[in-house]
Design a protein around this motif. Structure first.
Motif, PDB file in Angstrom:
ATOM      1  N   VAL A  51     -38.349  12.632  -8.140  1.00 38.22           N
ATOM      2  CA  VAL A  51     -39.756  12.392  -7.839  1.00 38.22           C
ATOM      3  C   VAL A  51     -40.534  12.275  -9.141  1.00 38.22           C
ATOM      4  O   VAL A  51     -40.428  13.129 -10.024  1.00 38.22           O
ATOM      5  CB  VAL A  51     -40.348  13.525  -6.976  1.00 38.22           C
ATOM      6  N   VAL A  52     -41.292  11.200  -9.263  1.00 35.78           N
ATOM      7  CA  VAL A  52     -42.230  11.019 -10.370  1.00 35.78           C
ATOM      8  C   VAL A  52     -43.615  10.904  -9.758  1.00 35.78           C
ATOM      9  O   VAL A  52     -43.919   9.919  -9.078  1.00 35.78           O
ATOM     10  CB  VAL A  52     -41.894   9.757 -11.189  1.00 35.78           C
ATOM     11  N   LYS A  56     -47.128  13.439 -13.622  1.00 29.81           N
ATOM     12  CA  LYS A  56     -46.108  13.170 -14.630  1.00 29.81           C
ATOM     13  C   LYS A  56     -46.351  11.824 -15.312  1.00 29.81           C
ATOM     14  O   LYS A  56     -46.151  11.677 -16.526  1.00 29.81           O
ATOM     15  CB  LYS A  56     -44.722  13.200 -13.980  1.00 29.81           C
ATOM     16  N   ILE A  57     -46.770  10.820 -14.531  1.00 27.36           N
ATOM     17  CA  ILE A  57     -47.075   9.510 -15.109  1.00 27.36           C
ATOM     18  C   ILE A  57     -48.187   9.631 -16.141  1.00 27.36           C
ATOM     19  O   ILE A  57     -48.110   9.068 -17.249  1.00 27.36           O
ATOM     20  CB  ILE A  57     -47.466   8.520 -13.996  1.00 27.36           C
ATOM     21  N   GLU A  58     -49.226  10.400 -15.816  1.00 24.20           N
ATOM     22  CA  GLU A  58     -50.347  10.559 -16.736  1.00 24.20           C
ATOM     23  C   GLU A  58     -49.952  11.355 -17.971  1.00 24.20           C
ATOM     24  O   GLU A  58     -50.311  10.988 -19.098  1.00 24.20           O
ATOM     25  CB  GLU A  58     -51.506  11.248 -16.014  1.00 24.20           C
ATOM     26  N   GLN A  67     -41.373   2.894 -18.185  1.00 20.44           N
ATOM     27  CA  GLN A  67     -41.742   4.139 -18.849  1.00 20.44           C
ATOM     28  C   GLN A  67     -41.863   5.284 -17.857  1.00 20.44           C
ATOM     29  O   GLN A  67     -41.556   6.437 -18.184  1.00 20.44           O
ATOM     30  CB  GLN A  67     -43.052   3.944 -19.605  1.00 20.44           C
ATOM     31  N   ALA A  68     -42.272   4.994 -16.633  1.00 18.20           N
ATOM     32  CA  ALA A  68     -42.456   6.050 -15.639  1.00 18.20           C
ATOM     33  C   ALA A  68     -41.142   6.720 -15.265  1.00 18.20           C
ATOM     34  O   ALA A  68     -41.109   7.924 -14.999  1.00 18.20           O
ATOM     35  CB  ALA A  68     -43.132   5.480 -14.386  1.00 18.20           C
ATOM     36  N   ILE A 133     -43.622   8.162  -6.981  1.00 19.88           N
ATOM     37  CA  ILE A 133     -42.414   7.343  -6.954  1.00 19.88           C
ATOM     38  C   ILE A 133     -41.266   8.252  -6.535  1.00 19.88           C
ATOM     39  O   ILE A 133     -41.018   9.273  -7.180  1.00 19.88           O
ATOM     40  CB  ILE A 133     -42.100   6.735  -8.333  1.00 19.88           C
ATOM     41  N   GLU A 134     -40.587   7.901  -5.449  1.00 24.09           N
ATOM     42  CA  GLU A 134     -39.404   8.645  -5.027  1.00 24.09           C
ATOM     43  C   GLU A 134     -38.186   7.754  -5.200  1.00 24.09           C
ATOM     44  O   GLU A 134     -38.170   6.607  -4.734  1.00 24.09           O
ATOM     45  CB  GLU A 134     -39.529   9.107  -3.576  1.00 24.09           C
ATOM     46  N   ILE A 135     -37.173   8.280  -5.866  1.00 27.95           N
ATOM     47  CA  ILE A 135     -35.957   7.530  -6.167  1.00 27.95           C
ATOM     48  C   ILE A 135     -34.822   8.129  -5.356  1.00 27.95           C
ATOM     49  O   ILE A 135     -34.359   9.240  -5.626  1.00 27.95           O
ATOM     50  CB  ILE A 135     -35.636   7.588  -7.678  1.00 27.95           C
TER      51      ILE A 135
END
Length: 730
Positions: A51-52, A56-58, A67-68, A133-135
């Motif tokens: 999970v992003v 975390k992105i900021e 980059q994320a 963002i879920e991977i």
């Protein structure tokens, strides 16, 4: 006894989990949606999910999707240069082997015919709009259908409720600006959210203006194939996201989302200047103008029905259009010096128009000794793909004329539809969680305006079975087996090529291709303590019916080689991943707010037909971060190191080249980020990236590069660079 899984209690528990002394740096548990298409504690899902979130992105000052996800184990995003990032790579497979969805909307597949004048990628997503963002790692087709052969990336943009207070009228407004030296770009983002009565609204607008992403400064700044610096481009983009949701009554909520994205790039292809492709045929005056556009409109309806058949129905319909417009300019000598064309403009445009419908029904119920959450649904997608290829002669003997060119594939319409059902079952007083899913998908493609190509049809049934067992409140293990598939793309089915010369090769279309298939096996262990969380997973993925370019004959009857796409290859990819999140104040009695991240990913893969390595499989990588966030949340920062092993010799395949692939050296890169809130409404973030100015290459940028390849420095990543952002919330 009966079992009741109270969602509200679950969410409250997750928010309160972890160390209070760590100041909510970690919750050590969180809710995910991508693993089951419904909200579940990550501890109850039998699959690896990274999970992003927006925080975390900021904190990492991530300006694009590459980059994320850069620090997530087993995940990367290849691509560089003029056409940008091509797609996600999950555990060794990339681009169209990974499903990408934004707000439940399937993104078109990438189109890459191999020429240096046309690419159509679909990953220009504005990071300032993202909430999460879920991977989802491993085959995921039983949930998401075709293209989820290696996994799925489920992206959600921000909703008004993410920014507003939970209840009552409220308004949120913020402005954010930043500068980033890697591409000498600046951005400005304005965000406004409002709730008035039963109406929630959101507007986010972002403008970016900059240049090409720099390579390492050691590369030569010259014209020609030995150029070591990136080709100079001016790049700007605009993204507008609008959302409105209306609560009709306690049971019904409707929403409307609109998004417009536009990116323009204009520059010189200096690395091609003076390039002599054959005696006398020299390229000069090389430049390019590109434009990428995306527009989407979604209407959605959420119905809390509480009927016998379903408790909740959520459905949506979307219209999505995306275009990639490429104009490449060059001059080549005309006869009698050569057989060139003078000064020309090569127009290469590609367009996808998609209409999508998705409906999901959810039902929860108790049995005597178990609790079940059933999800079932349907999705239907039509897509029109069109190419517009032209050569326009601007100077020389052909000046003022135009030549229409055949596209690499015919214009075509495709239809995909699928139905699915799954059960998330809680047994043995919720110590055992079982997940079972089944899905049927159908795919068809019909070329337009031609009878030269046959229609194509295929279908697939995929299933999964997973289990989580909670040995204690702090220790659980899981295992799963899941299937994936990828329907042939239009490029797979219909790519055609033949040279005008008496020599060369012929590439034939093959509309009879079957879907590519995978079966994934994974088992893992999760440990949660007051001081942190540990995740360990091992996996094995088996692939068959891989589509590959195959030489069918040395002579097609006209003295040319005959090639086509065929389902011939089998492959395997296996590996292990480990992640740890630690609150060091609890574990080591460090200063309150100290924390660390650690992860390592090991992946190996090979072609089972010839035993050769898979080029897209990542070498061993590790990530370590040490951070601090003070008690009041007014300042903090972290130091992060990413280390990647080299890739050389037998790590590469040699099937399609005469000499060995150039080695991708190992590297370690250090990034430093920090934030400061001088007042409660103002946040300043700064980052120093590649702090020690390491010269390095991502292995994906060296695939297919031979040891004598010119301009290798042009494929390097940026040297030392920095960024700064300021955000004010009104």
């Amino acid at each position: 006894m009966t079992i009741k899984k109270n969602k509200l209690a679950l969410l409250v528990g997750l928010l309160c989990a972890g160390s209070a002394a760590a100041q909510d740096v970690y919750t050590f548990d969180e809710v995910v949606v991508s693993a089951t298409r419904s909200e579940q504690s990550i501890s109850d899902v039998a699959v690896s999910v990274d999970v992003v979130d927006s925080k975390k992105i900021e904190e990492n000052l991530a300006q694009d999707l590459e980059q994320a996800v850069a620090n997530e184990p087993g995940v990367s995003m290849p691509g560089t240069g003029r056409f940008g990032n091509s797609g996600f790579n999950i555990r060794g497979l990339s681009e169209n082997y990974v499903k990408t969805m934004v707000d439940g909307v399937e993104q078109p597949v990438s189109f890459d015919p191999g020429a240096d004048v046309m690419r159509k990628y679909n990953n220009n997503v504005e990071t300032d709009t993202l909430q999460r963002i879920e991977i989802n790692k491993g085959p995921s087709s039983s949930l998401y259908g075709s293209d989820a052969l290696a996994g799925a990336v489920i992206i959600r943009t921000k909703n008004p409720e993410d920014l507003l207070v939970p209840e009552g009228d409220d308004t949120y407004a913020s402005v954010k600006t930043g500068y980033y030296s890697a591409d000498e770009s600046y951005k400005a983002t304005a965000t406004i959210a409002n709730r008035t009565g039963d109406l929630d609204t959101l507007l986010i607008f972002t403008h970016r203006d900059g240049h090409e992403t720099k390579t390492h400064s050691s590369g030569s700044d010259i014209e020609g194939r030995e150029r070591g610096q990136a080709d100079p481009f001016d790049i700007n983009s605009d993204n507008l996201l609008l959302k409105a949701f209306y609560q009709i009554n306690d049971d019904h909520r409707v929403g409307l989302t609109g998004e417009i994205f536009n990116r323009e790039a204009d520059g010189l292809i200096s690395s091609n200047e003076g390039y002599e492709i054959m005696p006398g045929f020299v390229y000069t005056r090389n430049s390019a103008n590109d434009e990428d556009k995306r527009r989407r409109v979604t209407f959605e309806h959420d119905w809390q029905a509480n009927t016998t058949a379903f408790d909740r129905l959520k459905w949506q319909v979307t219209a999505l259009e995306s275009e990639s417009l490429h104009n490449t300019f060059d001059e080549t000598p005309e006869p009698p010096t050569s057989f060139g064309h003078g000064y020309r403009q090569r127009v290469r445009n590609g367009e996808d128009k998609s209409t999508q419908f998705d409906a999901q029904f959810d039902k929860a119920f108790d049995l005597a000794t178990s609790y079940h959450e059933i999800s079932y649904g349907v999705n239907y997608i039509t897509n029109e793909f069109n190419l517009d290829y032209r050569d326009m002669y601007l100077e020389g003997s052909k000046a003022g004329t135009q030549a229409d060119k055949a596209g690499d594939v015919p214009n075509a319409e495709s239809v995909k539809w699928g139905i699915f059902v799954q059960d998330q079952a809680f047994l043995l007083e919720e110590r055992l969680v079982l997940n079972a899913g089944l899905r049927y998908d159908s795919f068809s493609a019909e070329p337009k305006g031609t009878t030269e190509y046959a229609n194509s049809e295929s279908d697939a049934v995929t299933a999964k079975l997973g289990a989580v067992y909670h040995w204690t409140e702090r220790l659980s293990s899981y295992a799963n087996v899941s299937q994936g598939f990828k329907s042939p793309t239009l490029q797979d089915l219909y790519y055609f090529y033949e040279t005008d010369a008496a020599y060369g090769a012929v590439y034939e279309a093959n509309p009879d291709l079957k879907p590519e298939e995978s079966v994934g096996y994974e088992t893992g262990l999760r440990i949660t303590q007051d001081f942190g969380r540990f995740d360990f997973a091992v996996y094995y993925n088996d692939y068959k019916n891989f589509i590959e370019s195959t030489k069918l004959a040395d002579n097609n009857g006209e003295g040319k080689e005959l090639w086509s796409k065929q389902n011939i290859s089998k492959a395997e990819i296996y590996g292990a991943e480990f992640k740890a999140q630690l609150a060091l104040d609890v574990l080591l009695n460090a200063p309150t707010g100290m924390y660390s991240d650690f992860s390592v990913a090991y992946t190996k893969g090979k072609d089972k037909e010839n035993g050769e390595a898979l080029d897209t499989v990542s070498p061993l990588s590790a990530y370590f971060a040490l951070g601090y966030a003070n008690v009041e949340g007014t300042y903090g920062g972290k130091v992060a190191v990413k280390a990647v092993a080299g890739k050389s010799d037998s790590d590469w395949s040699n099937a399609n080249i005469d000499t060995d692939n150039v080695s991708a050296p190992g590297y370690a890169v250090t990034d430093i980020t920090a934030y400061y809130r001088p007042v409660s409404d103002l946040t300043v973030r700064a980052g120093l990236f590649n702090a020690f100015d390491k010269k390095y290459w991502e292995y994906t940028d060296l695939i297919g590069a031979e040891s004598d390849t010119e301009g290798l420095d042009r494929r390097t990543q940026s040297g030392r660079n920095w960024g700064i952002e300021a955000e004010y919330v009104f």
